[in-house]
Design an enzyme around this catalytic site. Structure first.
Site, PDB file in Angstrom:
ATOM      1  N   LYS A 116       0.821  -1.219   0.000  1.00  0.00           N
ATOM      2  CA  LYS A 116       0.000   0.000   0.000  1.00  0.00           C
ATOM      3  C   LYS A 116       0.854   1.266   0.000  1.00  0.00           C
ATOM      4  O   LYS A 116       0.484   2.279  -0.600  1.00  0.00           O
ATOM      5  CB  LYS A 116      -0.969   0.003   1.185  1.00  0.00           C
ATOM      6  CG  LYS A 116      -1.905  -1.206   1.209  1.00  0.00           C
ATOM      7  CD  LYS A 116      -2.648  -1.406  -0.108  1.00  0.00           C
ATOM      8  CE  LYS A 116      -3.226  -2.795  -0.236  1.00  0.00           C
ATOM      9  NZ  LYS A 116      -3.756  -3.112  -1.571  1.00  0.00           N
ATOM     10  N   GLU A 199      -0.827   9.102   7.778  1.00  0.00           N
ATOM     11  CA  GLU A 199      -1.589  10.034   6.927  1.00  0.00           C
ATOM     12  C   GLU A 199      -2.383  10.988   7.806  1.00  0.00           C
ATOM     13  O   GLU A 199      -2.707  10.673   8.949  1.00  0.00           O
ATOM     14  CB  GLU A 199      -2.589   9.252   6.056  1.00  0.00           C
ATOM     15  CG  GLU A 199      -1.951   8.434   4.973  1.00  0.00           C
ATOM     16  CD  GLU A 199      -2.970   7.736   4.088  1.00  0.00           C
ATOM     17  OE1 GLU A 199      -4.176   7.734   4.423  1.00  0.00           O
ATOM     18  OE2 GLU A 199      -2.552   7.197   3.063  1.00  0.00           O
ATOM     19  N   LYS A 237     -17.593  -4.866   3.420  1.00  0.00           N
ATOM     20  CA  LYS A 237     -18.742  -4.161   2.852  1.00  0.00           C
ATOM     21  C   LYS A 237     -20.018  -4.972   3.059  1.00  0.00           C
ATOM     22  O   LYS A 237     -19.984  -6.200   3.032  1.00  0.00           O
ATOM     23  CB  LYS A 237     -18.498  -3.919   1.361  1.00  0.00           C
ATOM     24  CG  LYS A 237     -17.280  -3.022   1.126  1.00  0.00           C
ATOM     25  CD  LYS A 237     -16.736  -3.102  -0.276  1.00  0.00           C
ATOM     26  CE  LYS A 237     -15.427  -2.292  -0.354  1.00  0.00           C
ATOM     27  NZ  LYS A 237     -14.688  -2.559  -1.605  1.00  0.00           N
ATOM     28  N   GLU A 275      -9.733   2.596  -5.337  1.00  0.00           N
ATOM     29  CA  GLU A 275     -10.529   3.003  -4.177  1.00  0.00           C
ATOM     30  C   GLU A 275     -10.111   4.398  -3.733  1.00  0.00           C
ATOM     31  O   GLU A 275      -8.919   4.685  -3.635  1.00  0.00           O
ATOM     32  CB  GLU A 275     -10.298   2.049  -3.005  1.00  0.00           C
ATOM     33  CG  GLU A 275     -10.791   0.648  -3.235  1.00  0.00           C
ATOM     34  CD  GLU A 275     -10.740  -0.197  -1.965  1.00  0.00           C
ATOM     35  OE1 GLU A 275     -11.395  -1.243  -1.952  1.00  0.00           O
ATOM     36  OE2 GLU A 275     -10.039   0.180  -1.001  1.00  0.00           O
ATOM     37  N   GLU A 287      -6.366   2.847  -2.404  1.00  0.00           N
ATOM     38  CA  GLU A 287      -5.742   1.587  -2.798  1.00  0.00           C
ATOM     39  C   GLU A 287      -6.185   1.229  -4.199  1.00  0.00           C
ATOM     40  O   GLU A 287      -7.211   1.707  -4.669  1.00  0.00           O
ATOM     41  CB  GLU A 287      -6.201   0.429  -1.890  1.00  0.00           C
ATOM     42  CG  GLU A 287      -5.849   0.586  -0.446  1.00  0.00           C
ATOM     43  CD  GLU A 287      -6.318  -0.561   0.430  1.00  0.00           C
ATOM     44  OE1 GLU A 287      -6.812  -1.570  -0.104  1.00  0.00           O
ATOM     45  OE2 GLU A 287      -6.181  -0.426   1.644  1.00  0.00           O
ATOM     46  N   ARG A 291      -8.119  -7.180  -8.758  1.00  0.00           N
ATOM     47  CA  ARG A 291      -8.960  -8.367  -8.971  1.00  0.00           C
ATOM     48  C   ARG A 291     -10.360  -7.937  -9.406  1.00  0.00           C
ATOM     49  O   ARG A 291     -10.689  -6.754  -9.375  1.00  0.00           O
ATOM     50  CB  ARG A 291      -9.089  -9.113  -7.635  1.00  0.00           C
ATOM     51  CG  ARG A 291      -9.724  -8.223  -6.566  1.00  0.00           C
ATOM     52  CD  ARG A 291      -9.989  -8.917  -5.254  1.00  0.00           C
ATOM     53  NE  ARG A 291     -10.755  -8.065  -4.348  1.00  0.00           N
ATOM     54  CZ  ARG A 291     -10.267  -7.157  -3.527  1.00  0.00           C
ATOM     55  NH1 ARG A 291      -8.964  -6.938  -3.474  1.00  0.00           N
ATOM     56  NH2 ARG A 291     -11.057  -6.439  -2.749  1.00  0.00           N
TER      57      ARG A 291
HETATM   58  C1  MV4 Z   1      -8.369   6.288   6.079  1.00  0.00           C
HETATM   59  C2  MV4 Z   1      -9.473   6.845   6.758  1.00  0.00           C
HETATM   60  C3  MV4 Z   1      -9.403   8.166   7.122  1.00  0.00           C
HETATM   61  N1  MV4 Z   1      -8.305   8.907   6.839  1.00  0.00           N
HETATM   62  N2  MV4 Z   1      -7.295   7.052   5.813  1.00  0.00           N
HETATM   63  C4  MV4 Z   1      -9.918   1.766   6.121  1.00  0.00           C
HETATM   64  C5  MV4 Z   1      -9.436   0.588   5.355  1.00  0.00           C
HETATM   65  C6  MV4 Z   1      -8.239   1.041   4.658  1.00  0.00           C
HETATM   66  N3  MV4 Z   1      -8.098   0.420   3.404  1.00  0.00           N
HETATM   67  C7  MV4 Z   1      -8.317   2.518   4.603  1.00  0.00           C
HETATM   68  N4  MV4 Z   1      -9.258   2.906   5.603  1.00  0.00           N
HETATM   69  C8  MV4 Z   1      -9.383   4.201   5.987  1.00  0.00           C
HETATM   70  N5  MV4 Z   1      -8.340   5.016   5.698  1.00  0.00           N
HETATM   71  C9  MV4 Z   1      -7.285   8.324   6.202  1.00  0.00           C
HETATM   72  N6  MV4 Z   1      -6.194   9.056   5.951  1.00  0.00           N
HETATM   73  C10 MV4 Z   1     -10.568   6.021   7.040  1.00  0.00           C
HETATM   74  C11 MV4 Z   1     -10.520   4.690   6.660  1.00  0.00           C
HETATM   75  C12 MV4 Z   1     -11.677   3.908   7.027  1.00  0.00           C
HETATM   76  C13 MV4 Z   1     -12.541   3.416   6.046  1.00  0.00           C
HETATM   77  C14 MV4 Z   1     -12.307   3.576   4.694  1.00  0.00           C
HETATM   78  C15 MV4 Z   1     -13.149   3.071   3.757  1.00  0.00           C
HETATM   79  C16 MV4 Z   1     -14.278   2.380   4.164  1.00  0.00           C
HETATM   80  C17 MV4 Z   1     -14.548   2.176   5.489  1.00  0.00           C
HETATM   81  C18 MV4 Z   1     -13.681   2.685   6.449  1.00  0.00           C
HETATM   82  C19 MV4 Z   1     -13.959   2.495   7.795  1.00  0.00           C
HETATM   83  C20 MV4 Z   1     -13.112   3.004   8.723  1.00  0.00           C
HETATM   84  C21 MV4 Z   1     -11.969   3.699   8.341  1.00  0.00           C
END
Ligand code: MV4
Length: 452
Positions: A116, A199, A237, A275, A287, A291
């Site tokens: 990542k 971040e 999800k 994403e 990200e 797939r």
């Molecule tokens: C974040 C965020 C807020 N700020 N990054 C959650 C999974 C991971 N792939 C990235 N995620 C997040 N990154 C920053 N800088 C909040 C999340 C996050 C989230 C993101 C997408 C869907 C659901 C989520 C649930 C909690 C936190």
């Protein structure tokens, strides 16, 4: 086009891939574990090979057995579905070493996007907007300096990560040392790689992702966006939709353009997803998934495109049959994931045998499922039993069609997410649209209206 395809997966996605292969005139080879002998995906394929005992490490992740099955069957390609080996660069390489086409992007692309921190660095280099942040952190001192520069609140993330493992929100300098230690330990435990980066925390963002498909000739199209903000506390999800609601034209265009630019940067070949976190009209790359994703059907319903067929065509070296100006969204689609889980108990996996199964149908309703009455749900795998997808002219029509479809859905013998999906479809906040990622963790099913 391929003559014979081995499908290295199980359940609904194995059946989904099998259908598109047959439509293209490709013979199919299923694999199954000892726990999946009675699975529907085995019956629908032209041939099937047992690749080992129930535990995934000994069957669906057993690379020597899967490659042997493909070679014995005389397959010319392997479709990995999602999960299991779908984003394993080494597996993609091994396929190529044995003269088998891996249906997906190049191994190097999988590897680069799988890390990542590396994915983010590549995208930032290409001017794709990313969340302000740091490189990999060497120490807590580094982290304190990074947080001071970015300004609190911040988020610690695992470099090897994804899926929210090794992730910690940090709101004060006092909380940083402990968060760093626990996030590092979690990353180490999950990925055998404790590297962390940081971040700026985006507060209450939405999860919006863009489907793209590219071919080997440099053509890339987007198939619109999906909103997947309705996620469990575990970041899985539960409800997805296309298009995203309450998105300004400007933000929608922007996220599509950014996704195309990002896919071009890595010369992306296959179906993939970018994403993003959205906050107002601000878009941040999160990200790239290399797939076919669980929720791809909502895009298919709105754009009238079979993404697995496109994926197979470009893997076979054909040119994209799609061009952007003919990709026009129509109406709205919603997907509900029906999992064998106890929603009231933090979505704990439920085991047992399905004693009664009634799945919905009718106009504008699509069901992707391997469930049938009498199926014993093995304890080894993902809990997804069915995806119910509805299409409507408007978002509310799709939601009401989903409510009606869920009333027709009965699965007895095991706890499922049917009831919580019904409650969400009735919930005023969801019906309004534009919910953020905090929606489901704060959702109270008991407070939703009783019926519609
Ligand atoms: C974040 C965020 C807020 N700020 N990054 C959650 C999974 C991971 N792939 C990235 N995620 C997040 N990154 C920053 N800088 C909040 C999340 C996050 C989230 C993101 C997408 C869907 C659901 C989520 C649930 C909690 C936190």
């Amino acid at each position: 086009m391929f003559k014979k395809l081995l499908i290295a997966n199980r359940g609904e996605i194995a059946m989904r891939v099998n259908r598109s292969a047959h439509e293209l005139g490709i013979a199919t080879v299923a694999i199954f574990s000892e726990a999946d002998r009675a699975s529907l995906h085995v019956r629908n394929a032209d041939e099937a090979f047992c690749v080992g005992p129930g535990p995934v490490a000994r069957s669906y992740l057993n690379i020597p057995n899967i490659i042997s099955a493909a070679l014995i069957a005389g397959a010319d390609a392997i479709h990995p579905g999602y999960g299991f080996l779908a984003e394993n660069a080494r597996f993609a390489e091994i396929c190529a070493d044995h003269g088998l086409v891996f249906v997906g992007p190049a191994p190097e692309t999988i590897a680069k996007m799988g890390d990542k921190a590396s994915a983010k660095a590549i995208m930032a280099e290409a001017k794709v907007p990313t969340t302000p942040g740091t490189d990999v952190l060497g120490s807590v001192m580094d982290a304190l300096a990074g947080a001071k520069r970015l300004g609190y609140p911040v988020m610690l993330k695992a470099a090897a990560g994804g899926g929210g493992k090794g992730m910690r929100a940090v709101r004060t300098p006092e909380a940083l040392e402990h968060a760093f230690a626990t996030a590092q330990a979690e990353a180490e435990a999950n990925f055998k790689d404790g590297r962390l980066y940081m971040e700026k925390l985006i507060e209450r963002p939405r999860h919006v992702e863009v489907q793209i498909v590219g071919d080997a000739y440099g053509n890339v199209v987007h198939i619109g966006e999906r909103d997947c903000s309705v996620q469990k506390p575990s970041h899985q999800k539960l409800v997805e939709e296309a298009p995203a609601s309450h998105l300004s034209d400007r933000a929608r265009r922007k996220v599509h353009e950014i996704a195309i630019a990002a896919a071009r940067t890595v010369k992306y070949k296959s179906a993939g997803t970018l994403e993003f976190l959205l906050s107002g009209d601000d878009v941040y790359f999160m990200e790239m998934n290399t797939r076919i994703q669980v929720e791809h059907p909502v895009s298919e319903m709105v754009y009238g495109v079979d993404l697995v067929k496109e994926q197979l065509r470009v893997a076979a070296g054909e040119r994209l049959s799609l061009d952007q100006k003919h990709l026009v969204p129509r109406g709205h689609a919603i997907e509900c994931r029906i999992n064998a889980e106890e929603a009231a108990n933090n979505f704990a996996p439920a085991a047992g045998t399905l004693v009664d199964v009634a799945l919905p149908g009718g106009y504008g309703v699509r069901v992707d499922s391997h469930a049938y009455a009498g199926l014993a749900v093995p304890p080894f795998y993902d809990s997804l039993l069915a995806k119910i997808v509805t299409h409507g002219t408007t978002r509310l029509e799709a939601i009401d069609r989903m409510s009606a479809a869920l009333r027709d859905t009965r699965i007895a013998g095991i706890n499922t997410t049917i009831d919580i999906c019904r409650a969400i479809m009735r919930d005023g906040r969801f019906r309004e649209g534009g919910v953020a990622i905090d929606y489901l963790p704060n959702f109270n099913a008991a407070a939703a209206p009783a019926t519609t």
